[in-house]
Design a protein around this motif. Structure first.
Motif, PDB file in Angstrom:
ATOM      1  N   THR A  40       7.483 -16.497  -8.117  1.00  0.00           N
ATOM      2  CA  THR A  40       6.838 -15.228  -8.492  1.00  0.00           C
ATOM      3  C   THR A  40       7.820 -14.164  -8.993  1.00  0.00           C
ATOM      4  N   PRO A  41       9.023 -14.022  -8.378  1.00  0.00           N
ATOM      5  CA  PRO A  41       9.935 -12.988  -8.916  1.00  0.00           C
ATOM      6  C   PRO A  41      10.304 -13.242 -10.379  1.00  0.00           C
ATOM      7  N   GLN A  42      10.539 -14.503 -10.744  1.00  0.00           N
ATOM      8  CA  GLN A  42      10.876 -14.806 -12.136  1.00  0.00           C
ATOM      9  C   GLN A  42       9.676 -14.570 -13.046  1.00  0.00           C
ATOM     10  N   LEU A  50      -0.117  -6.416  -9.231  1.00  0.00           N
ATOM     11  CA  LEU A  50      -1.119  -7.322  -8.678  1.00  0.00           C
ATOM     12  C   LEU A  50      -0.449  -8.516  -7.990  1.00  0.00           C
ATOM     13  N   ILE A  51       0.675  -8.962  -8.532  1.00  0.00           N
ATOM     14  CA  ILE A  51       1.405 -10.064  -7.901  1.00  0.00           C
ATOM     15  C   ILE A  51       1.985  -9.610  -6.565  1.00  0.00           C
ATOM     16  N   VAL A  52       2.494  -8.381  -6.516  1.00  0.00           N
ATOM     17  CA  VAL A  52       2.986  -7.836  -5.246  1.00  0.00           C
ATOM     18  C   VAL A  52       1.839  -7.764  -4.239  1.00  0.00           C
ATOM     19  N   SER A  53       0.673  -7.321  -4.686  1.00  0.00           N
ATOM     20  CA  SER A  53      -0.493  -7.246  -3.793  1.00  0.00           C
ATOM     21  C   SER A  53      -0.878  -8.619  -3.265  1.00  0.00           C
ATOM     22  N   CYS A  70       9.036 -17.780   2.963  1.00  0.00           N
ATOM     23  CA  CYS A  70       9.002 -17.780   1.490  1.00  0.00           C
ATOM     24  C   CYS A  70       8.370 -16.505   0.950  1.00  0.00           C
ATOM     25  N   ALA A  71       7.292 -16.063   1.604  1.00  0.00           N
ATOM     26  CA  ALA A  71       6.610 -14.850   1.140  1.00  0.00           C
ATOM     27  C   ALA A  71       7.494 -13.618   1.314  1.00  0.00           C
ATOM     28  N   LEU A  72       8.207 -13.544   2.424  1.00  0.00           N
ATOM     29  CA  LEU A  72       9.110 -12.407   2.651  1.00  0.00           C
ATOM     30  C   LEU A  72      10.274 -12.419   1.675  1.00  0.00           C
ATOM     31  N   GLU A  73      10.804 -13.600   1.374  1.00  0.00           N
ATOM     32  CA  GLU A  73      11.874 -13.702   0.366  1.00  0.00           C
ATOM     33  C   GLU A  73      11.350 -13.258  -0.998  1.00  0.00           C
ATOM     34  N   ALA A  74      10.113 -13.682  -1.334  1.00  0.00           N
ATOM     35  CA  ALA A  74       9.524 -13.280  -2.615  1.00  0.00           C
ATOM     36  C   ALA A  74       9.323 -11.766  -2.658  1.00  0.00           C
ATOM     37  N   LEU A  75       8.833 -11.203  -1.557  1.00  0.00           N
ATOM     38  CA  LEU A  75       8.605  -9.759  -1.507  1.00  0.00           C
ATOM     39  C   LEU A  75       9.911  -8.989  -1.676  1.00  0.00           C
ATOM     40  N   THR A  76      10.970  -9.485  -1.043  1.00  0.00           N
ATOM     41  CA  THR A  76      12.286  -8.846  -1.175  1.00  0.00           C
ATOM     42  C   THR A  76      12.749  -8.871  -2.625  1.00  0.00           C
ATOM     43  N   ALA A  77      12.615 -10.030  -3.268  1.00  0.00           N
ATOM     44  CA  ALA A  77      13.044 -10.157  -4.668  1.00  0.00           C
ATOM     45  C   ALA A  77      12.168  -9.334  -5.597  1.00  0.00           C
ATOM     46  N   LEU A  78      10.897  -9.211  -5.284  1.00  0.00           N
ATOM     47  CA  LEU A  78       9.974  -8.455  -6.148  1.00  0.00           C
ATOM     48  C   LEU A  78      10.304  -6.973  -6.188  1.00  0.00           C
ATOM     49  N   SER A  79      11.031  -6.469  -5.190  1.00  0.00           N
ATOM     50  CA  SER A  79      11.408  -5.051  -5.198  1.00  0.00           C
ATOM     51  C   SER A  79      12.251  -4.719  -6.420  1.00  0.00           C
ATOM     52  N   SER A  80      13.028  -5.696  -6.906  1.00  0.00           N
ATOM     53  CA  SER A  80      13.904  -5.458  -8.059  1.00  0.00           C
ATOM     54  C   SER A  80      13.114  -5.227  -9.335  1.00  0.00           C
ATOM     55  N   LYS A 126      15.257  -3.342   1.224  1.00  0.00           N
ATOM     56  CA  LYS A 126      15.166  -3.445  -0.242  1.00  0.00           C
ATOM     57  C   LYS A 126      14.123  -2.478  -0.793  1.00  0.00           C
ATOM     58  N   TRP A 127      12.959  -2.455  -0.174  1.00  0.00           N
ATOM     59  CA  TRP A 127      11.908  -1.569  -0.678  1.00  0.00           C
ATOM     60  C   TRP A 127      12.220  -0.109  -0.371  1.00  0.00           C
ATOM     61  N   MET A 128      12.946   0.126   0.720  1.00  0.00           N
ATOM     62  CA  MET A 128      13.356   1.487   1.042  1.00  0.00           C
ATOM     63  C   MET A 128      14.271   2.046  -0.047  1.00  0.00           C
ATOM     64  N   SER A 129      15.048   1.165  -0.675  1.00  0.00           N
ATOM     65  CA  SER A 129      15.988   1.622  -1.700  1.00  0.00           C
ATOM     66  C   SER A 129      15.278   2.160  -2.935  1.00  0.00           C
ATOM     67  N   LEU A 130      13.957   1.909  -3.053  1.00  0.00           N
ATOM     68  CA  LEU A 130      13.210   2.445  -4.192  1.00  0.00           C
ATOM     69  C   LEU A 130      12.837   3.906  -3.992  1.00  0.00           C
ATOM     70  N   CYS A 131      12.965   4.402  -2.762  1.00  0.00           N
ATOM     71  CA  CYS A 131      12.547   5.780  -2.459  1.00  0.00           C
ATOM     72  C   CYS A 131      13.552   6.790  -2.994  1.00  0.00           C
ATOM     73  N   THR A 132      13.053   7.800  -3.653  1.00  0.00           N
ATOM     74  CA  THR A 132      13.906   8.942  -4.006  1.00  0.00           C
ATOM     75  C   THR A 132      13.765  10.034  -2.943  1.00  0.00           C
ATOM     76  N   ASP A 133      12.697   9.984  -2.212  1.00  0.00           N
ATOM     77  CA  ASP A 133      12.513  10.832  -1.032  1.00  0.00           C
ATOM     78  C   ASP A 133      11.603  10.077  -0.074  1.00  0.00           C
ATOM     79  N   LEU A 134      11.333  10.679   1.056  1.00  0.00           N
ATOM     80  CA  LEU A 134      10.566   9.992   2.086  1.00  0.00           C
ATOM     81  C   LEU A 134       9.086  10.331   2.065  1.00  0.00           C
TER      82      LEU A 134
END
Length: 872
Positions: A394-396, A411-414, A450-460, A499-507
């Motif tokens: 899924t990340p690719q 939608l893929i993230v969902s 596998c799902a958690l690894e995919a979710l981590t990669a999808l953050s990028s 990984k997803w926290m790194s997307l935050c510019t604020d809280l």
């Protein structure tokens, strides 16, 4: 060749020809072959350098009672000797070549059944096939059919060697006109783009002309073999087809246009039969063949081969769902070749996720594919396998261009989040009639990981989907709170959260309730009965601090220091050393921002520093002690010199203790990290000095295979005017801080990485102060490292040694004079040399064999030290 080796070799040949059973170890023959191969590859003539090898080969081959290992060695050696035209001619004149490779001879002697001999025969042929006369000998001897039969040998090593030898013959001897320069160049560029290291066809020089009857005969024989052997026969268990596919993939990937067309023409119909047969065991090997043909047929002057395109379309349409998804994944890994097939592969890979989650990742109309996949997913084993393949890709898929991607990235993230909820039993799919499929993944650790690894990669690829952050946090906190989550699932949940926290510019994306929930679950997990969970939790706290320090919201914290610091300080007392080490590292990350700001010293920092020094001096495990040294190194590299602040004062007091304890630690990595701290002190003292050259940037510092590589990069903050003092005052400061003592202790350390780093730093210091008139002195103690240094000085400089009388007492020595007399350059040369230059030389190997032979021949003689064979 070394003269002594030439003198020793006849004796070694005699030993091997005699019995071959008195070798010092099983790798001796391999070492000898490596040595001979090196001589040949360097352009030397083996028969000229070692004329005894010809007689040895002839005598061993005639003696069928020889050890099988020696016989195999002799066959491979004969191939090396015949790898030049002159060598082959000499072996033929002495009738040795026919003896060595005569199949009937080995079969009649009953030796052909030994796989050791068969692999020697195959590899001997492979070594020989370097010139046209070798090809002539090969064809005239009728070796093509036996080599083809060995492709399906019961020994995998023999089968693989036969496969590689056949490929080498076809590729190496391709006529010049068949290579197709433009096609070659393009394929090389494609392989370079993909980071491949596989050999291209330019590695095989054209050594025969287009009219070579021998080459034509080999190509014809192999083409016929491909045509007849590709389709699985009854009771063969697909072994033969598998081997043929491996050979064909190897050939198509590197063949020139002419050879590629010949092979495809011969194999196309059989390949189509194999594809439509739908044999699961052959799915991936078939894709390797098809993709090798795809990548080799698309040149500037040709449209993609229709036969290959048809095969690819069939592979992505007619197979069973479980095979289809593996074929699609293999296609996607190879890179986007065309829009139509890529879109098809993406659809196949998303289907399991589409079905089980009920998310509309694909069009809503039910297709035959969907019906087949839904049925297959009812099998638990197939379901878990297919879902995992889907998640891995899924990340690719989210990186695909819009004309290929069938749905928005969000939608893929969902869908991945929905699957995680299903796995934990929190919810079921909204898709009608798939409750049976959902039951297959509930509590499946494999799917969760596998799902958690995919979710981590999808953050990028989800920078535009920040509205998903709250939903992601909710699901991950549920996983962290779930009592059934195993340690690996929890660890991956923490990774995804960071990984997803790194997307935050604020809280503002995180609700107050989510913060409270996370704080509660972290407090619970840091006290978990399983040390792996405690370790992951402590690591998470450190990573979380690092994420915030790197952002605009550095003052904010998801959990707040009032929660984080007490938890980490408590973890310093953990019973598990890994957890203690992680706690130390995490504390450093939480304080990096304060150090960089030059913030005032907090009361807790004094207490923590004392606690860390206690760990360094008393902890029984090396991991926490290493972490403590890195903590202070990180602090020192982050602080703002010069400063008279209480924080800086505390740091410098701690640095003295770290250098003192760390340089005498029993763990070599602690000592190396201590020297990294010493290096920072040198850099701060002399980086403004014109003659100072950092040891890490020095020409004296090549990479060393035994050196420790720090997982942190330290950048020292300096200020204008920080180096206005004289060399004298800086050197005196370094001596007082204990830097010189740490370096001298490291220099005489028994662990080479420690001594190597210390030596380089001392050379940098010596070169910096060599032209000064410094009178700074240092104390050399009369025990431990001080005594060792005095002994070195005694060997290097008699005058200075004379002043070091009274070994039991400390003496004062000029630093400049000391560094001059230590022989640092010679010591560095010894330290940077691998021990192989002494202990793993051809001469040493030959001597080992002869020594072992003598010990074997006289077992009743008085035993000396046991013969230990050099490491290879």
């Amino acid at each position: 060749m070394d003269r002594e080796c030439v003198w020793l070799l006849p004796g070694v040949c005699e030993v091997l020809a005699g019995s071959g059973r008195c070798l010092p170890d099983d790798t001796s023959l391999e070492k000898l072959l490596d040595w001979f191969t090196g001589i040949r590859e360097a352009g030397g003539s083996l028969l000229e350098a070692c004329p005894c090898l010809l007689e040895f080969t002839s005598s061993v081959v005639l003696n069928t009672a020889s050890d099988p290992g020696v016989l195999s060695f002799t066959l491979r050696l004969a191939g090396l000797l015949a790898a030049t035209e002159d060598g082959l001619k000499m072996l033929q004149e002495r009738s040795v070549l026919n003896q060595v490779f005569n199949l009937q001879h080995w079969q009649e002697a009953g030796l052909w059944e030994d796989p050791c001999l068969r692999i020697g025969w195959v590899q001997g042929l492979r070594s020989m096939m370097q010139h046209p006369k070798a090809l002539t000998f090969f064809v005239q001897s009728g070796f093509t059919d036996p080599l083809l039969r060995l492709q399906t040998d019961t020994s995998l090593f023999v089968a693989s060697a036969a496969n590689q030898t056949l490929a080498h013959i076809l590729l190496f001897f391709q006529p010049a006109s068949s290579l197709g320069c433009k096609g070659v160049d393009k394929r090389e560029e494609e392989e370079e783009d993909k980071g491949k290291t596989r050999a291209s066809i330019t590695d095989f020089p054209a050594v025969i002309n287009d009219s070579s009857a021998e080459y034509t005969a080999v190509v014809t024989a192999i083409s016929e073999y491909l045509k007849e052997s590709l389709v699985p026969k009854e009771n063969t268990k697909h072994h033969q087809s598998l081997q043929v596919l491996k050979l064909l993939a190897l050939l198509l990937a590197q063949a020139g246009p002419r050879l590629r067309d010949q092979l495809l023409s011969a194999a196309a119909d059989s390949l189509e039969d194999v594809v439509t047969a739908g044999c699961s065991q052959l799915t991936l090997p078939l894709m390797d063949v098809i993709l090798a043909a795809c990548s080799s047929s698309g040149t500037d002057e040709r449209v993609p081969d229709r036969r290959v395109t048809r095969l690819l379309s069939t592979m992505l349409n007619v197979n069973k769902p479980a095979d289809l998804i593996h074929a699609a994944a293999a296609f996607l890994r190879r890179g986007r070749l065309d829009t139509v097939h890529t879109a098809r592969a993406v659809r196949i890979l998303l289907l399991p996720l589409h079905i089980i989650t009920g998310q509309n990742l694909l069009d809503t109309s039910t297709t035959e594919d969907e019906r087949q996949f839904s049925e297959q997913l009812k099998s638990k084993t197939c379901c878990i396998s297919m879902i995992c393949v889907s998640l891995t890709n899924t990340p690719q898929i989210t990186l695909m261009p819009p004309d290929v991607l069938p749905c928005p990235q969000a939608l893929i993230v969902s869908a991945v989040l929905s699957l995680l909820k299903i796995c934990s039993g929190v919810s079921s799919s909204s898709s009608t009639g798939c409750s049976e499929v959902c039951r297959n993944v509930i509590s499946s650790g494999k799917v969760q990981k596998c799902a958690l690894e995919a979710l981590t990669a999808l953050s990028s690829s989800s920078s535009g989907e920040k509205e998903k952050i709250s939903e992601v946090f909710t699901v991950l906190i549920q996983y962290l709170d779930n009592p059934d989550s195993d340690p690996t699932v929890l660890h991956k949940s923490y990774q995804a959260l960071v990984k997803w926290m790194s997307l935050c510019t604020d809280l503002s994306f995180i609700t107050e309730q989510l913060r409270k929930d996370l704080e509660e679950v972290v407090k619970k997990r840091v006290c978990d009965m399983r040390w792996e969970v405690r370790d992951s939790t402590v690591e998470f706290l450190g990573h979380l601090a690092g994420v915030h320090v790197s952002q605009k919201c550095a003052e904010e914290s998801l959990l707040g220091g009032c929660c984080t610091t007490p938890l980490l300080k408590e973890a310093l007392q953990d019973t598990e050393s890994y957890v203690r080490a992680s706690a130390v590292s995490a504390l450093a990350k939480t304080r990096t921002h304060r150090w960089q700001k030059g913030a005032a010293l907090a009361e807790e920092e004094t207490e923590t520093a004392s606690q860390l020094l206690e760990i360094l001096s008393q902890d029984s495990e090396g991991f926490p002690r290493r972490a403590v040294v890195r903590y202070f190194t990180s602090w020192f590299s982050s602080h703002l010199p010069p400063s008279s602040s209480s924080s800086s004062s505390l740091l410098m007091q701690c640095v003295r203790s770290v250098l003192s304890h760390g340089s005498t630690d029993l763990d070599w990595e602690v000592k190396v990290h201590t020297l990294e701290l010493a290096e920072l002190l040198l850099d701060e003292a002399f980086s403004g000095h014109s003659s100072y050259r950092k040891a890490s940037n020095s020409l004296h510092a090549p990479l060393h295979p035994y050196g420790v590589v720090s997982d942190q990069t330290y950048t020292l903050h300096t200020h204008t005017g920080a180096h206005t003092h004289s060399v004298e005052s800086h050197l005196a400061g370094l001596v007082e801080q204990g830097v010189l003592s740490a370096l001298l202790s490291g220099l005489v350390d028994c662990d080479r990485p420690v001594a190597l780093k210390a030596c380089r730093l001392l050379i940098a210091l010596r070169d910096t102060i060599s032209h000064s008139e410094s009178t700074v002195a240092c104390e050399l103690q009369g025990w431990g490292w001080g005594l060792e240094v005095r002994r070195v000085l005694g060997r290097k400089d008699g005058d200075l040694a004379g002043s070091l009388n009274g070994e039991a007492e400390s003496v004062s020595v000029s630093v400049c004079e000391l560094l001059r007399c230590l022989g640092l350059d010679e010591r560095l040369q010894v330290l940077t040399q691998s021990s192989d230059h002494v202990h793993n030389s051809p001469r040493s190997l030959l001597q080992d064999i002869l020594t072992a032979s003598a010990a074997h021949a006289h077992p009743d003689a008085q035993r000396g030290p046991e013969v230990i064979v050099d490491c290879y």
